[in-house]
Design a protein around this motif. Structure first.
Motif, PDB file in Angstrom:
ATOM      1  N   PHE B 591     -25.876 -42.881 -23.307  1.00 30.54           N
ATOM      2  CA  PHE B 591     -25.828 -44.208 -22.707  1.00 30.54           C
ATOM      3  C   PHE B 591     -26.626 -44.192 -21.419  1.00 30.54           C
ATOM      4  N   ASN B 592     -26.776 -45.364 -20.847  1.00 30.69           N
ATOM      5  CA  ASN B 592     -27.457 -45.462 -19.557  1.00 30.69           C
ATOM      6  C   ASN B 592     -26.587 -46.194 -18.550  1.00 30.69           C
ATOM      7  N   VAL B 593     -26.795 -45.825 -17.303  1.00 29.00           N
ATOM      8  CA  VAL B 593     -26.233 -46.659 -16.243  1.00 29.00           C
ATOM      9  C   VAL B 593     -27.383 -47.141 -15.379  1.00 29.00           C
ATOM     10  N   THR B 594     -27.128 -48.271 -14.707  1.00 28.76           N
ATOM     11  CA  THR B 594     -28.138 -48.782 -13.776  1.00 28.76           C
ATOM     12  C   THR B 594     -27.771 -48.260 -12.407  1.00 28.76           C
ATOM     13  N   ALA B 595     -28.568 -47.300 -11.902  1.00 30.01           N
ATOM     14  CA  ALA B 595     -28.180 -46.635 -10.660  1.00 30.01           C
ATOM     15  C   ALA B 595     -29.379 -46.055  -9.940  1.00 30.01           C
ATOM     16  N   ASP B 596     -29.134 -45.704  -8.670  1.00 28.57           N
ATOM     17  CA  ASP B 596     -30.132 -45.009  -7.855  1.00 28.57           C
ATOM     18  C   ASP B 596     -29.946 -43.515  -8.112  1.00 28.57           C
ATOM     19  N   LYS B 597     -30.976 -42.912  -8.667  1.00 35.03           N
ATOM     20  CA  LYS B 597     -30.862 -41.515  -9.124  1.00 35.03           C
ATOM     21  C   LYS B 597     -30.455 -40.581  -7.996  1.00 35.03           C
ATOM     22  N   LEU B 598     -31.179 -40.710  -6.880  1.00 36.58           N
ATOM     23  CA  LEU B 598     -30.952 -39.819  -5.758  1.00 36.58           C
ATOM     24  C   LEU B 598     -29.536 -39.942  -5.226  1.00 36.58           C
ATOM     25  N   ARG B 599     -29.081 -41.162  -5.117  1.00 36.99           N
ATOM     26  CA  ARG B 599     -27.796 -41.387  -4.493  1.00 36.99           C
ATOM     27  C   ARG B 599     -26.648 -40.958  -5.391  1.00 36.99           C
ATOM     28  N   ILE B 600     -26.750 -41.187  -6.675  1.00 29.06           N
ATOM     29  CA  ILE B 600     -25.700 -40.764  -7.601  1.00 29.06           C
ATOM     30  C   ILE B 600     -25.650 -39.246  -7.662  1.00 29.06           C
ATOM     31  N   GLU B 601     -26.841 -38.678  -7.600  1.00 24.86           N
ATOM     32  CA  GLU B 601     -26.879 -37.213  -7.569  1.00 24.86           C
ATOM     33  C   GLU B 601     -26.146 -36.713  -6.335  1.00 24.86           C
ATOM     34  N   GLN B 602     -26.378 -37.432  -5.226  1.00 19.46           N
ATOM     35  CA  GLN B 602     -25.717 -37.084  -3.982  1.00 19.46           C
ATOM     36  C   GLN B 602     -24.199 -37.107  -4.154  1.00 19.46           C
ATOM     37  N   VAL B 603     -23.689 -38.134  -4.846  1.00 21.41           N
ATOM     38  CA  VAL B 603     -22.251 -38.285  -5.054  1.00 21.41           C
ATOM     39  C   VAL B 603     -21.718 -37.149  -5.926  1.00 21.41           C
ATOM     40  N   ILE B 604     -22.393 -36.912  -7.022  1.00 18.07           N
ATOM     41  CA  ILE B 604     -21.920 -35.857  -7.932  1.00 18.07           C
ATOM     42  C   ILE B 604     -21.898 -34.512  -7.219  1.00 18.07           C
ATOM     43  N   THR B 605     -22.975 -34.272  -6.479  1.00 15.81           N
ATOM     44  CA  THR B 605     -23.061 -33.019  -5.719  1.00 15.81           C
ATOM     45  C   THR B 605     -21.929 -32.905  -4.712  1.00 15.81           C
ATOM     46  N   ASN B 606     -21.639 -34.052  -4.065  1.00 14.61           N
ATOM     47  CA  ASN B 606     -20.576 -34.098  -3.076  1.00 14.61           C
ATOM     48  C   ASN B 606     -19.240 -33.714  -3.732  1.00 14.61           C
ATOM     49  N   LEU B 607     -18.946 -34.314  -4.851  1.00 13.25           N
ATOM     50  CA  LEU B 607     -17.665 -34.035  -5.521  1.00 13.25           C
ATOM     51  C   LEU B 607     -17.607 -32.593  -6.020  1.00 13.25           C
ATOM     52  N   LEU B 608     -18.703 -32.163  -6.542  1.00 13.42           N
ATOM     53  CA  LEU B 608     -18.741 -30.794  -7.048  1.00 13.42           C
ATOM     54  C   LEU B 608     -18.522 -29.780  -5.920  1.00 13.42           C
ATOM     55  N   SER B 609     -19.255 -29.986  -4.835  1.00 15.01           N
ATOM     56  CA  SER B 609     -19.147 -29.016  -3.735  1.00 15.01           C
ATOM     57  C   SER B 609     -17.752 -29.027  -3.144  1.00 15.01           C
ATOM     58  N   ASN B 610     -17.144 -30.238  -3.083  1.00  9.59           N
ATOM     59  CA  ASN B 610     -15.754 -30.294  -2.613  1.00  9.59           C
ATOM     60  C   ASN B 610     -14.849 -29.483  -3.546  1.00  9.59           C
ATOM     61  N   ALA B 611     -15.022 -29.730  -4.854  1.00 15.56           N
ATOM     62  CA  ALA B 611     -14.183 -29.045  -5.841  1.00 15.56           C
ATOM     63  C   ALA B 611     -14.318 -27.528  -5.715  1.00 15.56           C
ATOM     64  N   ILE B 612     -15.576 -27.102  -5.583  1.00 10.45           N
ATOM     65  CA  ILE B 612     -15.832 -25.653  -5.458  1.00 10.45           C
ATOM     66  C   ILE B 612     -15.175 -25.098  -4.206  1.00 10.45           C
ATOM     67  N   LYS B 613     -15.353 -25.850  -3.099  1.00  9.98           N
ATOM     68  CA  LYS B 613     -14.818 -25.385  -1.817  1.00  9.98           C
ATOM     69  C   LYS B 613     -13.308 -25.215  -1.865  1.00  9.98           C
ATOM     70  N   PHE B 614     -12.653 -26.170  -2.566  1.00 13.17           N
ATOM     71  CA  PHE B 614     -11.197 -26.141  -2.548  1.00 13.17           C
ATOM     72  C   PHE B 614     -10.604 -25.354  -3.729  1.00 13.17           C
ATOM     73  N   SER B 615     -11.443 -24.840  -4.589  1.00 17.84           N
ATOM     74  CA  SER B 615     -10.905 -24.055  -5.715  1.00 17.84           C
ATOM     75  C   SER B 615     -10.646 -22.625  -5.300  1.00 17.84           C
ATOM     76  N   PRO B 616      -9.533 -22.107  -5.698  1.00 17.92           N
ATOM     77  CA  PRO B 616      -9.301 -20.652  -5.449  1.00 17.92           C
ATOM     78  C   PRO B 616     -10.274 -19.842  -6.292  1.00 17.92           C
ATOM     79  N   GLU B 617     -10.409 -18.603  -5.957  1.00 16.44           N
ATOM     80  CA  GLU B 617     -11.338 -17.763  -6.706  1.00 16.44           C
ATOM     81  C   GLU B 617     -10.895 -17.618  -8.148  1.00 16.44           C
ATOM     82  N   ASN B 618     -11.895 -17.476  -9.004  1.00 18.14           N
ATOM     83  CA  ASN B 618     -11.656 -17.272 -10.434  1.00 18.14           C
ATOM     84  C   ASN B 618     -10.949 -18.448 -11.082  1.00 18.14           C
ATOM     85  N   THR B 619     -11.256 -19.599 -10.597  1.00 16.40           N
ATOM     86  CA  THR B 619     -10.727 -20.792 -11.267  1.00 16.40           C
ATOM     87  C   THR B 619     -11.894 -21.622 -11.813  1.00 16.40           C
ATOM     88  N   ASN B 620     -11.502 -22.659 -12.544  1.00 20.67           N
ATOM     89  CA  ASN B 620     -12.500 -23.474 -13.249  1.00 20.67           C
ATOM     90  C   ASN B 620     -12.582 -24.896 -12.663  1.00 20.67           C
TER      91      ASN B 620
END
Lengths: 139, 712
Positions: B591-620
């Motif tokens: 499917f497609n969404v109508t979005a700003d590529k750079l900015r959505i990437e920024q959001v996904i990256t933000n959520l991912l990095s938060n998740a990684i930061k707050f995950s204990p080691e050896n978790t998913n």
């Protein structure tokens, strides 16, 4: 000892920056990591004067300069016949895509964003130079 | 104003009263005068009538008296009068009594004597004398034989009356009746009205018999006869033949068979219209006087009417009727004028009210700060308020009637017609209803930034667009100043940061082996923190730009799945560094969404990095994309197995500089701005962002974006 890709010999860069510290950093970094020769100006006005006296192979301009800013210098140089084939690079804190595109539309070949990595600055400039002279203009 | 109205009412009421009184008084006076007059007239009439009747009676009595006079002569004579003698006496009487038409002597003749009388008359010189009779049909013929006759033997004057000579009066019923009655009663007796045989005229006659009544005489049983033409008889009473002021009708009351007058004096009534007594006396306007006269034992009625009708009661009614009419007319006029005054007053009031309302509205319109312009469906300017005129620098005449494109700058000009067409065509309006920033152009060519709000109305059945224009020059100016400020601040921060970072990195590079471990560590600390500051500066700039609407988004049709994969790839090093694994669960279809590529990437990256930061080691960390077809949205979620978010932080999380407290000892790096920036970005995409706790533990951050509209 120069690192990375060998910079072209005896390429002169006309460099304008009003901040003394940044001038030092650029000077140190290019001295240590490239063969570029620098003609250093501390403002846009001086840059234009130096453009008359010298014939640089490349121009590096800070955008936000008091008195005469980088854009004015860019436009002025672009009108000179002897600078038609001289690539001009801008350095700026303005980071938005449309701003960068604006600069390119005015004739800047590339834009280096501040804060920049001094270690890779020389490589960046070399890459820009090479790209320009192989006929592929970035942008 | 009310006072004036009351005064007017009072005035009108007074006028009505005055005029009513005048009319009523005038009418009653008139009626009174007329009554008096008619009363006088009536009295006068009565007097005249009585006098006339009296005079007529006298006159008739006198003429009947002459018969008695003749009789006396007969009696004195002691013997029958000769024709000649009779004639002499009669002439004398006749000369004194104009009303008598003829005097006659009627002997009683037995049949045996008939010849004698006839011969005698002939001998007296009466040519062709014979006894005649009136037949049933009214013809005079030779008298048939009878036992006795009552012929007209003597007559005076003879001339003109020859036809009567010899006539047996007993042959005619009315004559016989009167004759016999006279004999019987020995009195003067009048006959009913008769047509005289000697008379070819229209006049009726009356015969008055008087028996001579000489006993033991030859002339016993003879009678005297006075012949009267009734009209002439009455006419002779008056000098001109009639009364100047009275019309007199004579009726024979004793003749029941004849309801019509014997004669009439005066009046201009034709013979055909002779009225009966009843007709005369039964109530009509004019007055009537009825008196009876006695004429030789007969009752005659004299019905007298005035020549000029006397105004009767009806005139009185008429006068009151007229006055009533006048009153009514006056009332109507008053009502009319009153209603006119009221109407004028009301419409003046209404006009004043309208005027004041109009003025008030106009004052409001003229004193608004914002410009108000109305146009019709063709885009022609219909009205501009004062602020609007000042805004664009035109006069009212210069704007009204012109197309509104006159105040729109070049690029918009051409589109304006299509905006209108869109709206009128029922398509979703591009400009109607929303406030948006536009540019107008003044008379001198200068462009002005405006905020425009458009609404639609119906005025007198026509569509009208109302534009509210707010000058946002100041706002724009402020924004410009703010932009410049931010630009400056941005520059002022970045410049020293450039120097700091550059210096540190150069020292590390150039210094190299000369640096001891501690120095290197300290330089690392400086470098890291400088990077941190730079990130904060970037984030602040981002956040400010997004929130003020200055960040330009480039909306394109985006493959979210591909972008997510890219972000995951780029975060991989970071994840590895933290000993966290990343998993991606893609959706069922593309499917497609109508979005700003750079900015959505920024959001996904933000959520991912938060998740990684707050995950204990050896978790998913699991990244999942789901399609929510019913809503037309797509859901991207990032789940970690970290400590999760306590409820008190859940709301504040997306505010700037809030970080959820970590149970972990490891310091969490971050500016505290990432989520607020992500929130702003997602919201600008018409999406939503949030967090929930997932089972069994950990945080689940997600955002929803609308699916790109499929091009059919």
């Amino acid at each position: 000892m120069a690192m990375g890709t060998a910079s072209p010999p005896l390429v002169t860069i006309l460099y304008a920056e009003d901040d003394e510290d940044i001038r030092s950093i650029v000077e140190i970094t290019l001295q240590n990591f490239s063969d570029f020769r620098l003609i250093i100006c501390n403002g846009g006005g001086e840059a234009i004067k130096m453009a008359d006296k010298s014939s640089p192979d490349m121009v590096l301009l800070d955008v936000m300069m008091p008195d005469v800013d980088g854009i004015t210098v860019l436009k002025a140089l672009k009108q000179r016949e002897d600078f038609q084939n001289v690539p001009i690079v801008l350095m700026t804190a303005k980071v938005q895509k449309h701003e960068i595109e604006q600069f390119k539309a005015l004739g800047a070949i590339d834009v280096i964003v501040k804060p920049f990595d001094p270690i890779t600055l020389a490589d960046q400039l070399t890459a820009i130079w090479n790209q320009y002279h192989t006929g592929h203009h970035p942008g | 104003m009310k006072l004036k109205n009351n005064r007017a009412k009072l005035f009108l009421a007074a006028m009505v009263l005055v005029f009513s009184c005048l009319i009523i008084y005038g009418t009653s006076r008139y009626v009174q005068i007329m009554a008096e007059h008619s009363h006088a007239e009536f009295e006068d009439f009565r007097e005249k009538s009585i006098r006339a009747s009296f005079t007529i009676q006298n006159h008739i009595d006198k003429e009947i008296e002459s018969l008695f006079e003749m009789r006396d002569v007969f009696r004195l004579k002691g013997r029958a009068l000769t024709r000649f003698e009779f004639s002499m006496i009669a002439k004398s009487i006749l000369s004194r009594n104009e009303g008598i038409h003829a005097l006659e002597w009627i002997p009683r003749v037995v049949h045996e004597e008939r010849r004698v009388y006839e011969e005698e008359a002939l001998a007296d010189g009466i040519a062709n004398f014979s006894f005649k009779a009136i037949s049933g049909s009214g013809e005079v013929t030779l008298s048939p034989e009878k036992t006795h006759y009552y012929p007209v033997y003597y007559i005076e004057p003879v001339a003109g009356n020859e036809a009567a000579l010899g006539l047996d009066l007993a042959s005619s019923t009315p004559r016989r009746e009167a004759l016999l009655k006279s004999l019987k009663t020995n009195r003067a007796i009048a006959s009913e009205g008769v047509r005289l045989v000697q008379d070819k005229g229209e006049q009726q006659g009356v015969l008055i018999f008087l028996p001579v009544n000489n006993q033991n005489r030859v002339d016993e049983g003879s009678l005297l006869l006075g012949v009267f033409r009734i009209r002439d008889m009455l006419a002779s009473v008056f000098s001109d033949g009639s009364h100047p002021d009275l019309n007199i009708y004579v009726y024979d009351l004793d003749d029941e068979s004849n309801l019509y007058p014997l004669t009439s004096l005066g009046g201009e009534i034709s013979r055909d219209a002779l009225p009966t007594i009843e007709e005369l006396t039964s109530g009509d306007n004019s007055l009537v006087n009825v008196s009876t006269i006695d004429i030789a034992d007969r009752q005659w009625a004299l019905v007298i009417k005035p020549v000029i009708p006397i105004i009767h009661k009806d005139a009185e009614y008429l006068a009151w009727l007229v006055s009533l009419l006048l009153l009514a007319v006056m009332l109507l006029m008053v009502m009319y004028f009153y209603s006119k005054i009221r109407h004028a007053y009301r419409s003046r009031e209404a006009h004043i009210r309208y005027q004041s309302l109009s003025e008030r509205l106009q004052a409001v319109l003229d004193n608004t700060i914002d410009g108000i312009i109305t146009i019709n469906h063709k885009g022609i300017i219909q009205s501009v308020n004062k602020a609007g005129l000042i805004m664009f620098g035109y006069s009212s005449d210069e704007m009204i009637g012109q197309n509104v494109k006159m105040i729109t700058p070049e690029p918009v000009k051409m589109e304006h017609d299509s905006y209108l067409k869109n709206y009128l065509g029922g398509k979703p309006p591009k400009i109607i209803g929303t406030g948006r920033d536009v540019e107008g152009v003044r008379k001198n060519g200068v462009k002005i930034p405006l905020r425009l709000g458009v609404s639609k109305a119906k005025v007198n059945g026509e569509v009208v667009f109302i534009g509210l224009l707010h000058d946002i020059s100041e706002r724009k100016n402020n924004e410009k100043i703010k932009d410049e400020f931010i630009s400056t601040v941005n520059h002022e921060l970045r410049t020293p940061l450039t120097s700091i970072l550059g210096s540190i990195q150069l020292i590390k590079k150039v210094g190299g082996d000369e640096l001891n471990e501690n120095s290197r560590k300290l330089l690392d600390i400086s470098e890291n923190n400088t990077h941190r500051i730079i990130k904060i500066v970037n984030d602040i700039l981002d956040l400010q730009k997004i929130n003020s609407g200055d960040m330009a988004f480039e909306f394109v049709d985006l493959d979210l799945v591909a972008l997510t994969r890219k972000s995951i790839e780029e975060c991989q090093p970071f994840a590895t560094q933290h000993h966290v694994s990343l998993t991606f669960i893609p959706p069922s279809r593309t499917f497609n969404v109508t979005a700003d590529k750079l900015r959505i990437e920024q959001v996904i990256t933000n959520l991912l990095s938060n998740a990684i930061k707050f995950s204990p080691e050896n978790t998913n960390v699991i990244v999942q994309i789901d399609l929510l077809e019913d809503n037309g949205m797509v859901l991207l979620s990032v789940e970690d197995e970290g400590p999760g978010i306590s409820s008190e932080f859940r709301d504040k999380l997306f505010q700037p500089f809030t970080q959820a407290e970590s149970h972990m000892t490891r310091k969490v790096s971050g500016t505290g701005l990432g989520l607020s920036i992500s929130k702003s970005i997602i919201e600008k995409h018409s999406g939503s962002i949030g967090v929930r706790n997932c089972t069994p533990a950990g945080a689940c951050f997600y955002f929803e974006l609308p699916l790109a509209r499929e091009i059919k």
